[in-house]
Design an enzyme around this catalytic site. Structure first.
Site, short mmCIF file in Angstrom:
data_model
loop_
_atom_site.label_atom_id
_atom_site.label_comp_id
_atom_site.label_asym_id
_atom_site.label_seq_id
_atom_site.Cartn_x
_atom_site.Cartn_y
_atom_site.Cartn_z
N TYR A 261 65.20 21.99 -2.44
CA TYR A 261 66.13 22.60 -1.48
C TYR A 261 67.42 21.81 -1.48
O TYR A 261 67.40 20.58 -1.42
CB TYR A 261 65.51 22.58 -0.08
CG TYR A 261 66.41 23.15 1.00
CD1 TYR A 261 66.74 24.51 1.01
CD2 TYR A 261 66.94 22.34 2.00
CE1 TYR A 261 67.55 25.04 2.01
CE2 TYR A 261 67.75 22.87 3.00
CZ TYR A 261 68.06 24.23 3.00
OH TYR A 261 68.86 24.74 3.98
N ASP B 45 70.45 14.80 -5.28
CA ASP B 45 70.55 15.18 -3.87
C ASP B 45 69.68 14.20 -3.08
O ASP B 45 68.46 14.32 -3.03
CB ASP B 45 70.07 16.62 -3.68
CG ASP B 45 70.25 17.09 -2.24
OD1 ASP B 45 70.52 16.23 -1.36
OD2 ASP B 45 70.11 18.30 -1.99
N LYS C 224 71.73 13.53 6.74
CA LYS C 224 70.64 13.06 7.62
C LYS C 224 70.83 11.62 8.10
O LYS C 224 71.56 11.39 9.05
CB LYS C 224 69.30 13.32 6.94
CG LYS C 224 69.11 14.83 6.78
CD LYS C 224 67.81 15.33 6.21
CE LYS C 224 67.83 16.87 6.24
NZ LYS C 224 67.44 17.53 5.03
C1 LIG Z 1 68.29 18.88 4.58
C2 LIG Z 1 68.68 18.94 3.16
C3 LIG Z 1 69.89 19.52 2.74
C4 LIG Z 1 70.80 20.27 3.67
O1 LIG Z 1 71.32 19.46 4.66
P1 LIG Z 1 71.81 20.15 6.04
O2 LIG Z 1 72.46 19.02 6.78
O3 LIG Z 1 70.58 20.70 6.70
O4 LIG Z 1 72.77 21.23 5.68
C5 LIG Z 1 70.23 19.41 1.40
N1 LIG Z 1 69.44 18.78 0.52
C6 LIG Z 1 68.26 18.24 0.89
C7 LIG Z 1 67.45 17.52 -0.13
C8 LIG Z 1 67.83 18.33 2.20
O5 LIG Z 1 66.64 17.82 2.54
#
Ligand SMILES: *Cc1c(COP(=O)(O)O)cnc(C)c1O
Length: 357
Positions: free
Chosen positions: A61, A156, A184
Site C-alpha cells: 500500500y 516507502d 506516521k
Molecule cells: C499509511 C501508509 C501510507 C499512506 O500514508 P497516509 O498518511 O495514510 O496518507 C503510504 N505508505 C505506507 C507504507 C503506509 O503504511
C-alpha cells in the site's frame, strides 16, 4: 500560529534529523500525508528520469493516489488494473504490478518496461498485507536491478521509518534507496508526510527544478514540533533494543498461546522488530497470495475475543500489530493472557469448519 504557508524553523530542524538518520537522504520535502509523499516521490522519479513506468508490488500500500491504488486480486500481474471504483484505467496504465519477494518477476517486468522504467517502488518490509519481511537478498536485488536499468529505487518507509531502526529498513537491511518516503512516526500523531533523497535528484523539484510539488499545510509548525518531540523521545540510548525485547516477548507469548490452543501448525507469525502479524494460515507468508490464504473468519473470532477482553488489535488480518515504547511488561502479559482465550475460541471455529465434520 498553525500554518505559515512558508518554510519554518521546525521544518528545517526535522529535515536535518531525518537526513542525519538516513545516509541516503540529503534533502527533504514535507507533505501533509504519506499519500502525498509517495505521489510526489513517484512524480519526482518520473520527472528526473524522463521515464514513465513504475513497478509496484501486489499487496503493498502506498496511499490512495490514483496511480498507486492498484494492488491486485485481479490476477493481472503485469498490467495495472484499478482496484477501486473511480480510478480510471489510464491513471494506472504505467503502474506495473509484480508479486512481492519475487525478484525474477521484478526483473522480467523491468525488462519489459525497458528504457521506460522510472522507478521500483516497494515497502521494504510489507506492512499492509499483514507483515511480510523481505526475503534474503530481495532488497539488494532490487537495488542492483535499478542500478543496471538507470531507474530509481523508492522505499516507502511510511511505516518502517524510525520504527525498525533510526535509519529505518535501510539501516536494518543495509540497502540504500534513491528516494525514501516517510510519514506516521515523524509527525508524532499529527498529519505529516515527507520524502527525500540525494540533492542531485531532489534538485528537480520546484522551485529549483521543473517537477511541481507544493502544499499549503505541508511542514506546518504543529506537526513539525510533534515530530521533533517524537524523534527526541526515541533517540534515547537502548530505545530500539528495549522495543525489540518487548516485541520478542509478545511474539513468544502469542506463539505459546497459539500452541496451547492446538494452532501451532495452523497459524504463522511474521515479525520484524515492533511490527508483527499472526496469520491464520500455516504459511509461510511471503507475498500477497500466501497472505490471502488466511482464514479471515478465524481471525475475526480472534479479534472479537481480544476486543471483549479489552485488547484492541488492528481489525484486519491484513494489518500489523505495532508494539510501542508505551507498552510495558504488564500490557504484554495481559495481551498474551487474553490471546489464550482468543486462540482457543478461534481453534474451535476452525475445527467446526473442517471438511467432514
Ligand atoms: C499509511 C501508509 C501510507 C499512506 O500514508 P497516509 O498518511 O495514510 O496518507 C503510504 N505508505 C505506507 C507504507 C503506509 O503504511
Amino acid at each position: 500560529m498553525d500554518s505559515f504557508g512558508a518554510p519554518t524553523q521546525g521544518e528545517a530542524q526535522l529535515a536535518e534529523q531525518i537526513a542525519e538518520a538516513y545516509p541516503s537522504i540529503e534533502k527533504v520535502r514535507f507533505t501533509s500525508s504519506g499519500t502525498e509523499a509517495v505521489m510526489s516521490a513517484v512524480r519526482l522519479a518520473r520527472g528526473a528520469t524522463g521515464r514513465k513506468k513504475v513497478i509496484k508490488c501486489i499487496g503493498c500500500y502506498h496511499g490512495h493516489s490514483d496511480a498507486m491504488l492498484v494492488s491486485a486480486g485481479s490476477g493481472a500481474t503485469t498490467l495495472g488494473v484499478p482496484s477501486s471504483p473511480g480510478v480510471p484505467p489510464g491513471a494506472v496504465a504505467d503502474t506495473v504490478l509484480v508479486p512481492y519477494n519475487d525478484l525474477a518477476a521484478a526483473q522480467a517486468a523491468a525488462g519489459e518496461a525497458g528504457a521506460q522504467l522510472a522507478a521500483v517502488l516497494v515497502e521494504p518490509v510489507a506492512g499492509n498485507m499483514g507483515v511480510v519481511p523481505p526475503a534474503d537478498g530481495y532488497l539488494a536485488g532490487l537495488r542492483k536491478l535499478c542500478d543496471r536499468r538507470g531507474a530509481l529505487l523508492i522505499f516507502d518507509e511510511v511505516i518502517t521509518g524510525f520504527r525498525l531502526a533510526r535509519g529505518g529498513a535501510q539501516e536494518m537491511y543495509g540497502v540504500r534507496a534513491d528516494l525514501t518516503t516517510l510519514g506516521k512516526i515523524i509527525g508524532g500523531g499529527l498529519p505529516v508526510g515527507a520524502f527525500g533523497g540525494p540533492a542531485a535528484i531532489m534538485k528537480y523539484l520546484a522551485p529549483e527544478g521543473p517537477v511541481y510539488q507544493a502544499g499549503t499545510l505541508s511542514g506546518n509548525p504543529a506537526a513539525m514540533a510533534a515530530g521533533l518531540a517524537t524523534l527526541k523521545a526515541i533517540a534515547k540510548a537502548g530505545f530500539y533494543q528495549r522495543l525489540e525485547r518487548t516485541s520478542a516477548a509478545l511474539e513468544a507469548g502469542l506463539r505459546q498461546a497459539a500452541e496451547s490452543a492446538g494452532l501451532a501448525a495452523k497459524v504463522c507469525f511474521n515479525r520484524v522488530g515492533s511490527m508483527m502479524t499472526c496469520f491464520f494460515t500455516p504459511g509461510p507468508v511471503r507475498d500477497y497470495a500466501s497472505a490471502t490464504a488466511s482464514d479471515t473468519a478465524a481471525f475475526a473470532t480472534y479479534f472479537h475475543v481480544l476486543l471483549r477482553r479489552g485488547i484492541y488489535i488492528a481489525p484486519s488480518q491484513y494489518e500489523a500489530m505495532f508494539v510501542s515504547a508505551a507498552h510495558g511488561r504488564e500490557d504484554i502479559a495481559r495481551t498474551i493472557e487474553a490471546a489464550g482465550e482468543a486462540f482457543s475460541t478461534a481453534a474451535g471455529l476452525m475445527r467446526k469448519a473442517e471438511p467432514g465434520r
